[in-house]
Design a protein around this motif. Sequence first.
Motif, PDB file in Angstrom:
ATOM      1  N   LEU A 120       0.821  -1.206   0.000  1.00 52.90           N
ATOM      2  CA  LEU A 120       0.000   0.000   0.000  1.00 52.90           C
ATOM      3  C   LEU A 120       0.857   1.258   0.000  1.00 52.90           C
ATOM      4  N   ALA A 121       0.468   2.206  -0.819  1.00 49.07           N
ATOM      5  CA  ALA A 121       1.191   3.475  -0.891  1.00 49.07           C
ATOM      6  C   ALA A 121       0.563   4.539   0.009  1.00 49.07           C
ATOM      7  N   HIS A 122      -0.507   4.207   0.737  1.00 46.50           N
ATOM      8  CA  HIS A 122      -1.192   5.175   1.597  1.00 46.50           C
ATOM      9  C   HIS A 122      -2.049   4.413   2.609  1.00 46.50           C
ATOM     10  N   ASP A 123      -2.477   5.093   3.668  1.00 47.56           N
ATOM     11  CA  ASP A 123      -3.368   4.482   4.649  1.00 47.56           C
ATOM     12  C   ASP A 123      -4.756   4.279   4.052  1.00 47.56           C
ATOM     13  N   LEU A 124      -5.443   3.260   4.530  1.00 38.99           N
ATOM     14  CA  LEU A 124      -6.839   3.013   4.132  1.00 38.99           C
ATOM     15  C   LEU A 124      -7.708   3.027   5.383  1.00 38.99           C
ATOM     16  N   THR A 125      -8.699   3.910   5.388  1.00 34.81           N
ATOM     17  CA  THR A 125      -9.583   4.069   6.540  1.00 34.81           C
ATOM     18  C   THR A 125     -10.816   3.193   6.396  1.00 34.81           C
ATOM     19  N   GLN A 126     -11.164   2.516   7.474  1.00 37.08           N
ATOM     20  CA  GLN A 126     -12.389   1.731   7.504  1.00 37.08           C
ATOM     21  C   GLN A 126     -13.374   2.406   8.454  1.00 37.08           C
ATOM     22  N   ILE A 127     -14.630   2.492   8.023  1.00 39.29           N
ATOM     23  CA  ILE A 127     -15.684   3.083   8.848  1.00 39.29           C
ATOM     24  C   ILE A 127     -16.777   2.050   9.064  1.00 39.29           C
ATOM     25  N   ILE A 128     -17.058   1.748  10.320  1.00 39.14           N
ATOM     26  CA  ILE A 128     -18.195   0.905  10.682  1.00 39.14           C
ATOM     27  C   ILE A 128     -19.112   1.784  11.517  1.00 39.14           C
ATOM     28  N   PRO A 129     -20.229   2.234  10.951  1.00 39.67           N
ATOM     29  CA  PRO A 129     -21.084   3.220  11.632  1.00 39.67           C
ATOM     30  C   PRO A 129     -21.410   2.824  13.072  1.00 39.67           C
ATOM     31  N   GLY A 130     -21.157   3.773  13.965  1.00 34.02           N
ATOM     32  CA  GLY A 130     -21.467   3.560  15.366  1.00 34.02           C
ATOM     33  C   GLY A 130     -20.476   2.692  16.115  1.00 34.02           C
ATOM     34  N   LYS A 177      -2.276   0.242   7.011  1.00 36.15           N
ATOM     35  CA  LYS A 177      -1.315   1.346   7.019  1.00 36.15           C
ATOM     36  C   LYS A 177      -0.463   1.342   5.754  1.00 36.15           C
ATOM     37  N   LYS A 178       0.024   2.516   5.411  1.00 33.70           N
ATOM     38  CA  LYS A 178       0.990   2.649   4.328  1.00 33.70           C
ATOM     39  C   LYS A 178       2.156   1.687   4.549  1.00 33.70           C
ATOM     40  N   GLY A 179       2.508   0.956   3.509  1.00 35.67           N
ATOM     41  CA  GLY A 179       3.593   0.002   3.619  1.00 35.67           C
ATOM     42  C   GLY A 179       3.135  -1.414   3.892  1.00 35.67           C
ATOM     43  N   TYR A 180       1.835  -1.586   4.155  1.00 34.97           N
ATOM     44  CA  TYR A 180       1.316  -2.926   4.446  1.00 34.97           C
ATOM     45  C   TYR A 180       1.337  -3.781   3.181  1.00 34.97           C
ATOM     46  N   VAL A 181       1.776  -5.032   3.332  1.00 43.00           N
ATOM     47  CA  VAL A 181       1.779  -5.967   2.210  1.00 43.00           C
ATOM     48  C   VAL A 181       0.431  -6.676   2.179  1.00 43.00           C
ATOM     49  N   VAL A 214      -0.706   1.273  -5.170  1.00 46.04           N
ATOM     50  CA  VAL A 214       0.223   0.322  -4.566  1.00 46.04           C
ATOM     51  C   VAL A 214       1.628   0.508  -5.132  1.00 46.04           C
ATOM     52  N   LEU A 215       2.584  -0.076  -4.418  1.00 46.79           N
ATOM     53  CA  LEU A 215       3.968  -0.121  -4.876  1.00 46.79           C
ATOM     54  C   LEU A 215       4.325  -1.570  -5.137  1.00 46.79           C
ATOM     55  N   GLU A 216       5.083  -1.800  -6.150  1.00 40.88           N
ATOM     56  CA  GLU A 216       5.501  -3.168  -6.452  1.00 40.88           C
ATOM     57  C   GLU A 216       6.914  -3.410  -5.930  1.00 40.88           C
ATOM     58  N   LYS A 217       7.053  -4.492  -5.209  1.00 48.18           N
ATOM     59  CA  LYS A 217       8.332  -4.852  -4.608  1.00 48.18           C
ATOM     60  C   LYS A 217       9.212  -5.544  -5.633  1.00 48.18           C
ATOM     61  N   GLY A 218      10.425  -5.003  -5.837  1.00 47.81           N
ATOM     62  CA  GLY A 218      11.366  -5.619  -6.762  1.00 47.81           C
ATOM     63  C   GLY A 218      11.983  -6.877  -6.177  1.00 47.81           C
ATOM     64  N   ASP A 219      12.561  -7.692  -7.025  1.00 51.89           N
ATOM     65  CA  ASP A 219      13.152  -8.950  -6.578  1.00 51.89           C
ATOM     66  C   ASP A 219      14.312  -8.724  -5.606  1.00 51.89           C
ATOM     67  N   ASN A 220      14.974  -7.572  -5.692  1.00 56.50           N
ATOM     68  CA  ASN A 220      16.140  -7.291  -4.846  1.00 56.50           C
ATOM     69  C   ASN A 220      15.799  -6.359  -3.690  1.00 56.50           C
ATOM     70  N   ASP A 221      14.483  -6.127  -3.464  1.00 62.91           N
ATOM     71  CA  ASP A 221      14.052  -5.206  -2.420  1.00 62.91           C
ATOM     72  C   ASP A 221      13.700  -5.958  -1.138  1.00 62.91           C
ATOM     73  N   VAL A 222      13.958  -5.318  -0.005  1.00 64.88           N
ATOM     74  CA  VAL A 222      13.593  -5.862   1.302  1.00 64.88           C
ATOM     75  C   VAL A 222      12.578  -4.924   1.936  1.00 64.88           C
ATOM     76  N   HIS A 223      11.440  -5.473   2.349  1.00 65.69           N
ATOM     77  CA  HIS A 223      10.391  -4.655   2.964  1.00 65.69           C
ATOM     78  C   HIS A 223      10.854  -4.111   4.310  1.00 65.69           C
ATOM     79  N   GLU A 224      10.304  -2.948   4.713  1.00 63.58           N
ATOM     80  CA  GLU A 224      10.747  -2.276   5.935  1.00 63.58           C
ATOM     81  C   GLU A 224      10.619  -3.156   7.183  1.00 63.58           C
ATOM     82  N   ASN A 225       9.556  -3.936   7.281  1.00 62.46           N
ATOM     83  CA  ASN A 225       9.398  -4.809   8.449  1.00 62.46           C
ATOM     84  C   ASN A 225      10.490  -5.878   8.492  1.00 62.46           C
TER      85      ASN A 225
END
Length: 335
Positions: A10-20, A28-32, A51-62
């Motif tokens: 994910l390139a940005h946060d995604l908000t979920q709304i459940i009324p009440g 969160k941004k960066g979530y796989v 979204v961002l695409e992870k390259g074969d030589n990339d290591v995710h922040e976590n």
Amino acid sequence: MVEQAAGTVLAHDLTQIIPGEYKGARYKKGYVIQEEDIPVLLSMGKKHLYVLEKGDNDVHENDAALRIATRAAGEGIDLSEPSEGKIELRAAVDGLLKIDRDKLYKLVSQDEIMFATIHENTVVRKGDKLAGTRIIPLFVSEDIMEEAEKTLGDAPIVEIIPLKQMKVGVVTTGSEVYNGIIEDAFGPVLVKKFGALGSNVCKQLFADDDEKMIADCIRQLVDEGMDIIGITGGMSVDPDDRTPSGIRLAGGEVVSYGAPVLPGAMFMLSYIGDVPVVGLPGCVMYSRTSIFDLVVPRLLAGERVTKKDINRLAHGGLCLNCETCTYPACGFGKA
């Protein structure tokens, strides 16, 4: 399309709304994104994602943070789960915090690597936060990770040395106490201070302002197997103050007489063999925090403190005597 998003980031946060019930960032941004997330995303009305695409030589922040933290953590350290790319290092035991500063500085000199700690030589308690690490971007190249791991090597950056439970001997000097003119007030303070660090004052002897008597008391405590000896009183330049000469007469190898610390300038550190013998000035009795708190824990951890170690206390060695003392969460003793 969201149905094709599994494995992307994910390139940005995604908000979920459940009324009440709930409104907040579900992802969160960066979530796989995982396969099981797709129905949830659709229920949130998300048909398309940035979204961002992870390259074969990339290591995710976590993953990168976990690799760094695992190598950097030594004895007595627990790691948190990765959260938003960050991992915290916490104390798993009580003890003295040690930091390999040279390795720390070399690590963070590399691009895209972050590692921050509290000050070393702090007495920490189980659960205390000690350090945190992460990479700066969402991904980092494997080449950068390999260089970071090479820098870290096999020795840790952060570790805790447990304080030893030592037998403490105390020699209280001064004619006024020895002759019963006033009651000793220093001994009870040392019982409390050493006790808070896990050691016990096993024996206290009293001596007049006489260097031979002081020396005899010190040697008696050494012969009786004390692990560390504290001498109270008689540490100034007054002609009646014979503690420094008594320590020397007992065979003390003096490391330092005087310390660039306030309160604590008239402190003396010496050794008889492997037994530390410390001359404690009066400020240790009446000051909430003093040279005692900067040096004695290191001795109880088994460290052989040097003249250079004492001199390094000059930077940060001034206690401001705050109305509300927050030590060790302050600058006192922090080089």
